[in-house]
Scaffold this active site. Structure first.
Site, PDB file in Angstrom:
ATOM      1  N   ASP A 142       0.871  -1.195   0.000  1.00  0.00           N
ATOM      2  CA  ASP A 142       0.000   0.000   0.000  1.00  0.00           C
ATOM      3  C   ASP A 142       0.892   1.223   0.000  1.00  0.00           C
ATOM      4  O   ASP A 142       2.130   1.122  -0.005  1.00  0.00           O
ATOM      5  CB  ASP A 142      -0.935  -0.014   1.236  1.00  0.00           C
ATOM      6  CG  ASP A 142      -2.224   0.774   1.014  1.00  0.00           C
ATOM      7  OD1 ASP A 142      -2.132   2.001   0.771  1.00  0.00           O
ATOM      8  OD2 ASP A 142      -3.311   0.187   1.088  1.00  0.00           O
TER       9      ASP A 142
ATOM     10  N   HIS B 267     -12.639  -0.125  -7.290  1.00  0.00           N
ATOM     11  CA  HIS B 267     -13.830   0.737  -7.339  1.00  0.00           C
ATOM     12  C   HIS B 267     -13.485   2.223  -7.096  1.00  0.00           C
ATOM     13  O   HIS B 267     -14.309   3.093  -7.321  1.00  0.00           O
ATOM     14  CB  HIS B 267     -14.932   0.250  -6.382  1.00  0.00           C
ATOM     15  CG  HIS B 267     -14.669   0.465  -4.922  1.00  0.00           C
ATOM     16  ND1 HIS B 267     -15.650   0.301  -3.960  1.00  0.00           N
ATOM     17  CD2 HIS B 267     -13.551   0.827  -4.243  1.00  0.00           C
ATOM     18  CE1 HIS B 267     -15.141   0.560  -2.777  1.00  0.00           C
ATOM     19  NE2 HIS B 267     -13.877   0.871  -2.913  1.00  0.00           N
TER      20      HIS B 267
HETATM   21  C1  LIG Z   1     -10.737   1.469  -0.032  1.00  0.00           C
HETATM   22  S1  LIG Z   1      -9.150   1.132   0.595  1.00  0.00           S
HETATM   23  C2  LIG Z   1      -9.186  -0.634   0.710  1.00  0.00           C
HETATM   24  C3  LIG Z   1      -8.196  -1.198   1.670  1.00  0.00           C
HETATM   25  C4  LIG Z   1      -8.200  -2.725   1.802  1.00  0.00           C
HETATM   26  N1  LIG Z   1      -7.967  -3.375   0.550  1.00  0.00           N
HETATM   27  C5  LIG Z   1      -9.485  -3.199   2.416  1.00  0.00           C
HETATM   28  O1  LIG Z   1     -10.365  -3.653   1.680  1.00  0.00           O
HETATM   29  O2  LIG Z   1      -9.620  -3.094   3.646  1.00  0.00           O
HETATM   30  C6  LIG Z   1      -8.095   1.421  -0.803  1.00  0.00           C
HETATM   31  C7  LIG Z   1      -6.630   1.298  -0.492  1.00  0.00           C
HETATM   32  O3  LIG Z   1      -5.883   1.588  -1.686  1.00  0.00           O
HETATM   33  C8  LIG Z   1      -4.685   2.218  -1.294  1.00  0.00           C
HETATM   34  N2  LIG Z   1      -4.079   2.923  -2.428  1.00  0.00           N
HETATM   35  C9  LIG Z   1      -4.496   4.065  -3.019  1.00  0.00           C
HETATM   36  N3  LIG Z   1      -3.659   4.428  -4.008  1.00  0.00           N
HETATM   37  C10 LIG Z   1      -2.675   3.491  -4.031  1.00  0.00           C
HETATM   38  C11 LIG Z   1      -1.488   3.333  -4.825  1.00  0.00           C
HETATM   39  N4  LIG Z   1      -1.232   4.193  -5.807  1.00  0.00           N
HETATM   40  N5  LIG Z   1      -0.699   2.260  -4.595  1.00  0.00           N
HETATM   41  C12 LIG Z   1      -0.986   1.379  -3.604  1.00  0.00           C
HETATM   42  N6  LIG Z   1      -2.099   1.481  -2.813  1.00  0.00           N
HETATM   43  C13 LIG Z   1      -2.924   2.536  -3.021  1.00  0.00           C
HETATM   44  C14 LIG Z   1      -5.168   3.169  -0.205  1.00  0.00           C
HETATM   45  O4  LIG Z   1      -4.118   3.670   0.585  1.00  0.00           O
HETATM   46  C15 LIG Z   1      -6.162   2.285   0.554  1.00  0.00           C
HETATM   47  O5  LIG Z   1      -5.545   1.589   1.598  1.00  0.00           O
END
Ligand SMILES: C[S@@+](CC[C@H](N)C(=O)[O-])C[C@H]1O[C@@H](n2cnc3c(N)ncnc32)[C@H](O)[C@@H]1O
Length: 353
Positions: A220, A258
């Site tokens: 992440d 999403h």
């Molecule tokens: C809606 S959250 C979902 C977290 C986890 N998968 C869950 O379902 O509990 C989306 C995640 O995508 C991560 N994210 C956003 N942009 C990202 C990037 N460019 N590279 C890696 N992770 C990213 C965010 O930090 C966040 O933790």
């Protein structure tokens, strides 16, 4: 003729009466969230639990340092909506009231869905809802004017970052347990799994506990993994999924795609496909699959609500129908995919190179 006209007029009146009754629900629609936030902040669920699962109103008001009459009214509201039960059910006997938990009220604890509700009701999230019409009518969304996209805003505010990570973890616990329980075959034969956008690693921690043969990489943004709890069997790696994804037998993406546009999802999916073995690797996508019209089911209301969350908080995210998922997977170059529903609000899509 006269009788027919009269019956039509009565029918119309009845419809108008029903509509007027219905609109009151929406006029006060914000309230349930506000009252749940209040119950969570007061720690009502934890307090009832600490008292052996049953507590009298005077004891509860002493423990919470609340006015008994206001607390009684909050509890009356919560009970009406299925949170907590009261005994006896004799009206006007406030001092003899005793409250007990229900399955719904237990979810108001910090191990339940409280962190998710606290995020949704936080001032920062509420601001976005006030701008919903602007975001719908705007031609393109100016994320710079909002202080960057949702993740840049989180990076700039450690308290909000924690609210988001805790909220995601609360959903991840339930979703992952449901998937492991219902579809254990999804993880069979996998020895290394990369959770892309894995948040604080809750999904992988839950998986490694249930399937100790799996080693996980929680991948992440640096601001997220740097504060994630450590766990045996799970490595925390910071990075950007648009740049690169660590290698594994399989890649897991829950509630990540999403948040992004079709073009961005295709980029992420291609990056994921590039790091799994061609012959036996797979990408596991855990997301809502929106059903429309006759296909609507018990999750449809929540899926549509999540889709509104995407407009309010995300720049280009959306909830997708099966057809829309198919489009992404085909464009990213996957040759085969299957969808499994679960009793949670998310389905499991397994996509193969
Ligand atoms: C809606 S959250 C979902 C977290 C986890 N998968 C869950 O379902 O509990 C989306 C995640 O995508 C991560 N994210 C956003 N942009 C990202 C990037 N460019 N590279 C890696 N992770 C990213 C965010 O930090 C966040 O933790």
């Amino acid at each position: 003729m006269e009788a027919k006209k009269k019956s039509q007029a009565n029918e119309k009146k009845e419809e108008e009466r029903a509509a007027l009754l219905e609109i009151w629900k929406y006029a006060f629609a914000f309230q349930p969230l506000a009252v749940l936030k209040c119950a969570i902040e007061l720690q009502i669920s934890e307090t009832v639990e600490r008292h052996g699962g049953s507590i009298a109103l005077p004891d509860l008001s002493t423990a919470l340092r609340c006015s008994p009459s206001a607390l009684h009214r909050i509890m009356r509201y919560l009970i009406h909506h299925g949170f907590f039960q009261q005994t006896p059910t004799i009206p006007h006997q406030e001092s003899s009231l005793c409250y007990t938990q229900t399955p719904l009220s237990r979810l108001l604890s910090k191990d339940g869905m409280a962190p998710f509700i606290l995020l949704q009701s936080s001032p920062a999230e509420l601001v976005s809802w006030h701008g919903l019409s602007r975001r719908v009518s705007a031609n393109g969304v100016d994320s710079a004017a909002r202080g960057g996209d949702a993740w840049e805003r989180a990076a700039a505010d450690p308290d909000h970052n924690k609210l988001i990570n805790d909220a995601m973890a609360s959903h991840a616990r339930f979703a992952m347990s449901a998937i492991i329980d219902q579809h254990p075959e999804v993880f069979q034969g996998i020895t290394s799994l990369v959770d892309v956008g894995g948040g604080d690693g809750t999904a992988l921690r839950t998986l490694v506990k249930a399937c100790p043969w799996v080693r996980g990489v929680n991948y992440d943004r640096p601001q997220v993994v740097s504060v994630a709890p450590l766990c045996h069997g799970v490595d925390q790696v910071g990075g950007d999924m648009f740049e690169m994804v660590p290698k594994g037998d399989a890649v897991f993406l829950m509630w990540v795609l999403h948040n992004w546009s079709d073009e961005e999802c295709i980029r992420i999916l291609r990056n994921c496909m590039g790091v799994i073995p061609k012959n036996k690797g797979k990408v596991i996508i855990v997301e809502a699959v929106v059903k429309e019209g006759e296909g609507e089911d018990e999750f449809s209301k929540i899926h549509l609500a999540l889709d509104m969350v995407m407009i309010a908080h995300m720049e280009k995210g959306k909830e997708r129908t099966f057809k829309e998922w198919e489009y992404l997977l085909n464009e990213a170059g996957f040759t085969k995919y299957t969808v499994k529903d679960s009793w949670n609000i998310v389905s499991v899509i397994e996509a193969y190179p």
